[in-house]
Design a protein around this motif. Structure first.
Motif, short mmCIF file in Angstrom:
data_model
loop_
_atom_site.label_atom_id
_atom_site.label_comp_id
_atom_site.label_asym_id
_atom_site.label_seq_id
_atom_site.Cartn_x
_atom_site.Cartn_y
_atom_site.Cartn_z
N LYS A 144 5.16 2.05 7.04
CA LYS A 144 6.19 2.11 8.08
C LYS A 144 5.74 1.36 9.33
O LYS A 144 6.54 0.67 9.98
N ALA A 145 4.47 1.46 9.67
CA ALA A 145 3.94 0.73 10.82
C ALA A 145 4.00 -0.77 10.59
O ALA A 145 4.29 -1.55 11.52
N SER A 146 3.76 -1.20 9.36
CA SER A 146 3.86 -2.63 9.03
C SER A 146 5.29 -3.14 9.17
O SER A 146 5.52 -4.24 9.67
N LEU A 194 0.81 -1.22 0.00
CA LEU A 194 0.00 0.00 0.00
C LEU A 194 0.83 1.26 0.00
O LEU A 194 0.38 2.30 -0.41
N ALA A 195 1.98 1.24 0.46
CA ALA A 195 2.88 2.39 0.58
C ALA A 195 2.34 3.47 1.50
O ALA A 195 1.70 4.38 1.16
N THR A 201 9.23 4.38 -2.47
CA THR A 201 9.55 4.16 -1.06
C THR A 201 8.94 5.25 -0.22
O THR A 201 8.60 6.32 -0.71
N CYS A 202 8.82 4.96 1.03
CA CYS A 202 8.20 5.92 1.96
C CYS A 202 9.25 6.41 2.93
O CYS A 202 9.15 6.23 4.13
N SER A 226 1.04 10.36 1.16
CA SER A 226 0.98 10.89 2.53
C SER A 226 -0.01 10.10 3.38
O SER A 226 0.13 10.03 4.59
N ILE A 227 -0.97 9.48 2.75
CA ILE A 227 -1.96 8.67 3.47
C ILE A 227 -1.43 7.27 3.74
O ILE A 227 -1.60 6.75 4.84
N VAL A 228 -0.79 6.64 2.76
CA VAL A 228 -0.44 5.23 2.92
C VAL A 228 0.95 4.98 3.48
O VAL A 228 1.19 3.92 4.06
#
Length: 169
Positions: A63-65, A15-16, A167-168, A56-58
């Motif tokens: 990162k939490a995953s 999902l990014a 990438t995020c 910005s949403i995903v």
């Protein structure tokens, strides 16, 4: 069972994840008709604007995953439950933002964003259950039901002109 969690968490990364934004128009004053300014007509975002908004949403969810996967790898239940609680809240924020009807996305992606929002809400439930586990085995026994959100996310990325491997950072 642990080997089921890691691929499921990695699948979530496709999902990014972040927070929503959106303008809320204020009501004009009724004291004077001559001082009333017309409310600007909202406009649909360009693909560039929508791509930045989407990331910005995903990205926070991605990162939490990653953090939740690392916690599972550590085997430390305190790290796992803390990462799961954080992920749960981030996934909920992401799900709500993807479903926010005040955000005017480009035409043709609303149905896919709804699917992604629903997938994020499923992750909320999964992470909430993990956050309440008292042992590693209990946390590891909670099964995440994988879905087709990875494919849907790639479709949205393509429609918004984003590369598949954004990438995020």
């Amino acid at each position: 069972m642990k080997k089921l969690i890691v691929p499921a968490l990695l699948a979530m990364l496709v999902l990014a994840g972040c927070t929503s934004g959106g303008a809320v128009a204020s009501s004009p004053s009724s004291s004077s008709a001559s001082s009333v300014k017309p409310t600007p007509t909202p406009t649909v975002m360009t693909n560039d604007e929508a791509g930045a908004k989407y990331l910005s949403i995903v990205c926070p969810g991605n990162k939490a995953s990653i953090a939740l996967d690392a916690a599972f790898t550590s085997g430390d239940i305190a790290q796992i439950t803390a990462a799961a609680a954080s992920a749960r809240d981030i996934y909920q924020t992401s799900a709500l933002a993807l479903a926010d009807t005040k955000i005017l996305w480009p035409e043709g992606i609303a149905a896919d964003l709804k699917k992604l929002s629903d997938a994020q809400f499923a992750r909320v439930s999964f992470a909430d259950q993990v956050s309440k586990a008292t042992t590693f085995d209990e946390a590891n026994s909670i099964i995440y039901v994988n879905d087709d959100s990875g494919a849907v996310a790639q479709k949205v990325r393509a429609q918004l002109g984003l590369p598949a491997s954004t990438t995020c950072e």
